[in-house]
Design a protein around this motif. Structure first.
Motif, PDB file in Angstrom:
ATOM      1  N   ASP A  21       0.845  -1.203   0.000  1.00  0.00           N
ATOM      2  CA  ASP A  21       0.000   0.000   0.000  1.00  0.00           C
ATOM      3  C   ASP A  21       0.874   1.244   0.000  1.00  0.00           C
ATOM      4  OD1 ASP A  21      -2.217  -1.619   0.198  1.00  0.00           O
ATOM      5  OD2 ASP A  21      -2.357  -1.448   2.361  1.00  0.00           O
ATOM      6  N   ILE A  22       0.484   2.214  -0.827  1.00  0.00           N
ATOM      7  CA  ILE A  22       1.086   3.534  -0.810  1.00  0.00           C
ATOM      8  C   ILE A  22      -0.052   4.541  -0.802  1.00  0.00           C
ATOM      9  CG2 ILE A  22       3.252   2.911  -1.952  1.00  0.00           C
ATOM     10  CD1 ILE A  22       2.045   4.088  -4.555  1.00  0.00           C
ATOM     11  N   ASP A  23       0.255   5.782  -0.586  1.00  0.00           N
ATOM     12  CA  ASP A  23      -0.774   6.814  -0.587  1.00  0.00           C
ATOM     13  C   ASP A  23      -1.350   6.942  -1.997  1.00  0.00           C
ATOM     14  OD1 ASP A  23      -2.351   8.750   0.555  1.00  0.00           O
ATOM     15  OD2 ASP A  23      -0.905  10.358   0.202  1.00  0.00           O
ATOM     16  N   GLY A  24      -2.585   6.528  -2.187  1.00  0.00           N
ATOM     17  CA  GLY A  24      -3.242   6.651  -3.482  1.00  0.00           C
ATOM     18  C   GLY A  24      -3.121   5.431  -4.382  1.00  0.00           C
ATOM     19  N   GLY A  25      -2.684   4.290  -3.873  1.00  0.00           N
ATOM     20  CA  GLY A  25      -2.604   3.101  -4.719  1.00  0.00           C
ATOM     21  C   GLY A  25      -1.751   2.008  -4.110  1.00  0.00           C
ATOM     22  N   TRP A  26      -1.071   1.251  -4.987  1.00  0.00           N
ATOM     23  CA  TRP A  26      -0.216   0.147  -4.570  1.00  0.00           C
ATOM     24  C   TRP A  26       1.058   0.176  -5.399  1.00  0.00           C
ATOM     25  CZ3 TRP A  26      -5.323  -0.160  -5.827  1.00  0.00           C
ATOM     26  CH2 TRP A  26      -6.212  -0.479  -4.791  1.00  0.00           C
ATOM     27  N   THR A  27       2.159  -0.315  -4.832  1.00  0.00           N
ATOM     28  CA  THR A  27       3.416  -0.394  -5.555  1.00  0.00           C
ATOM     29  C   THR A  27       4.068  -1.747  -5.321  1.00  0.00           C
ATOM     30  OG1 THR A  27       5.532   0.700  -5.971  1.00  0.00           O
ATOM     31  CG2 THR A  27       4.832   0.610  -3.698  1.00  0.00           C
ATOM     32  N   CYS A  28       4.828  -2.198  -6.297  1.00  0.00           N
ATOM     33  CA  CYS A  28       5.563  -3.460  -6.180  1.00  0.00           C
ATOM     34  C   CYS A  28       6.937  -3.144  -5.585  1.00  0.00           C
ATOM     35  CB  CYS A  28       5.723  -4.107  -7.547  1.00  0.00           C
ATOM     36  SG  CYS A  28       6.706  -5.629  -7.502  1.00  0.00           S
ATOM     37  N   PRO A  29       7.307  -3.793  -4.473  1.00  0.00           N
ATOM     38  CA  PRO A  29       8.599  -3.511  -3.862  1.00  0.00           C
ATOM     39  C   PRO A  29       9.772  -4.051  -4.688  1.00  0.00           C
ATOM     40  CG  PRO A  29       7.520  -5.292  -2.692  1.00  0.00           C
ATOM     41  CD  PRO A  29       6.546  -4.773  -3.714  1.00  0.00           C
ATOM     42  N   SER A  30       9.491  -4.942  -5.602  1.00  0.00           N
ATOM     43  CA  SER A  30      10.550  -5.545  -6.409  1.00  0.00           C
ATOM     44  C   SER A  30      10.870  -4.734  -7.663  1.00  0.00           C
ATOM     45  CB  SER A  30      10.140  -6.967  -6.801  1.00  0.00           C
ATOM     46  OG  SER A  30      11.102  -7.552  -7.643  1.00  0.00           O
ATOM     47  N   CYS A  31       9.848  -4.452  -8.480  1.00  0.00           N
ATOM     48  CA  CYS A  31      10.099  -3.785  -9.772  1.00  0.00           C
ATOM     49  C   CYS A  31       9.654  -2.325  -9.799  1.00  0.00           C
ATOM     50  CB  CYS A  31       9.436  -4.552 -10.911  1.00  0.00           C
ATOM     51  SG  CYS A  31       7.632  -4.462 -10.922  1.00  0.00           S
ATOM     52  N   GLY A  32       8.883  -1.876  -8.769  1.00  0.00           N
ATOM     53  CA  GLY A  32       8.446  -0.491  -8.700  1.00  0.00           C
ATOM     54  C   GLY A  32       7.176  -0.183  -9.471  1.00  0.00           C
ATOM     55  N   HIS A  33       6.539  -1.203 -10.050  1.00  0.00           N
ATOM     56  CA  HIS A  33       5.283  -0.998 -10.784  1.00  0.00           C
ATOM     57  C   HIS A  33       4.235  -0.407  -9.845  1.00  0.00           C
ATOM     58  CE1 HIS A  33       2.275  -1.742 -13.887  1.00  0.00           C
ATOM     59  NE2 HIS A  33       1.505  -2.280 -12.960  1.00  0.00           N
ATOM     60  N   VAL A  34       3.486   0.609 -10.302  1.00  0.00           N
ATOM     61  CA  VAL A  34       2.482   1.288  -9.484  1.00  0.00           C
ATOM     62  C   VAL A  34       1.108   1.097 -10.100  1.00  0.00           C
ATOM     63  CG1 VAL A  34       1.678   3.524  -8.635  1.00  0.00           C
ATOM     64  CG2 VAL A  34       4.121   3.007  -8.662  1.00  0.00           C
ATOM     65  N   ILE A  35       0.128   0.797  -9.247  1.00  0.00           N
ATOM     66  CA  ILE A  35      -1.266   0.722  -9.661  1.00  0.00           C
ATOM     67  C   ILE A  35      -2.018   1.760  -8.845  1.00  0.00           C
ATOM     68  CG2 ILE A  35      -3.362  -0.680  -9.708  1.00  0.00           C
ATOM     69  CD1 ILE A  35      -1.598  -3.134  -9.991  1.00  0.00           C
ATOM     70  N   ALA A  36      -2.717   2.641  -9.533  1.00  0.00           N
ATOM     71  CA  ALA A  36      -3.522   3.668  -8.870  1.00  0.00           C
ATOM     72  C   ALA A  36      -4.967   3.499  -9.314  1.00  0.00           C
ATOM     73  CB  ALA A  36      -3.011   5.052  -9.238  1.00  0.00           C
ATOM     74  N   PRO A  37      -5.915   3.730  -8.422  1.00  0.00           N
ATOM     75  CA  PRO A  37      -7.327   3.620  -8.797  1.00  0.00           C
ATOM     76  C   PRO A  37      -7.664   4.590  -9.931  1.00  0.00           C
ATOM     77  CG  PRO A  37      -7.095   3.945  -6.424  1.00  0.00           C
ATOM     78  CD  PRO A  37      -5.748   4.107  -7.027  1.00  0.00           C
ATOM     79  N   THR A  38      -8.560   4.172 -10.821  1.00  0.00           N
ATOM     80  CA  THR A  38      -8.951   5.018 -11.934  1.00  0.00           C
ATOM     81  C   THR A  38      -9.930   6.100 -11.496  1.00  0.00           C
ATOM     82  OG1 THR A  38     -10.697   3.458 -12.520  1.00  0.00           O
ATOM     83  CG2 THR A  38      -8.601   3.231 -13.646  1.00  0.00           C
ATOM     84  N   MET A  39     -10.609   5.879 -10.395  1.00  0.00           N
ATOM     85  CA  MET A  39     -11.533   6.873  -9.856  1.00  0.00           C
ATOM     86  C   MET A  39     -10.988   7.340  -8.510  1.00  0.00           C
ATOM     87  SD  MET A  39     -15.173   5.005 -10.651  1.00  0.00           S
ATOM     88  CE  MET A  39     -16.011   6.077  -9.538  1.00  0.00           C
ATOM     89  N   PRO A  40     -11.005   8.635  -8.242  1.00  0.00           N
ATOM     90  CA  PRO A  40     -10.528   9.103  -6.940  1.00  0.00           C
ATOM     91  C   PRO A  40     -11.417   8.593  -5.816  1.00  0.00           C
ATOM     92  CG  PRO A  40     -11.509  10.908  -8.176  1.00  0.00           C
ATOM     93  CD  PRO A  40     -11.462   9.720  -9.097  1.00  0.00           C
ATOM     94  N   ILE A  41     -10.819   8.260  -4.713  1.00  0.00           N
ATOM     95  CA  ILE A  41     -11.555   7.777  -3.554  1.00  0.00           C
ATOM     96  C   ILE A  41     -11.822   8.973  -2.655  1.00  0.00           C
ATOM     97  CG2 ILE A  41     -11.473   6.288  -1.524  1.00  0.00           C
ATOM     98  CD1 ILE A  41      -9.523   4.519  -3.160  1.00  0.00           C
TER      99      ILE A  41
END
Length: 55
Positions: A21-41
């Motif tokens: 978990d990161i502020d505003g989404g998720w990140t992979c600790p291995s490769c750094g890939h970030v996923i952020a929600p398409t709609m603001p929460i």
């Protein structure tokens, strides 16, 4: 069923590592890939008023 249907933590689509978990989404600790929600929460404001039980 979506990736979080079982309550499982999201996994990185690149390498399968559990996302963090990161502020505003998720990140992979291995490769750094970030996923952020398409709609603001939107978090509702804190309730400011009398308590239900008078407290």
């Amino acid at each position: 069923m979506d990736d979080l249907g079982d309550g499982a933590q999201l996994r990185c689509p690149r390498d399968g590592i559990v996302m963090r978990d990161i502020d505003g989404g998720w990140t992979c600790p291995s490769c750094g890939h970030v996923i952020a929600p398409t709609m603001p929460i939107r978090i509702p404001p804190a309730f400011r008023g009398p308590a239900i039980n008078g407290g």
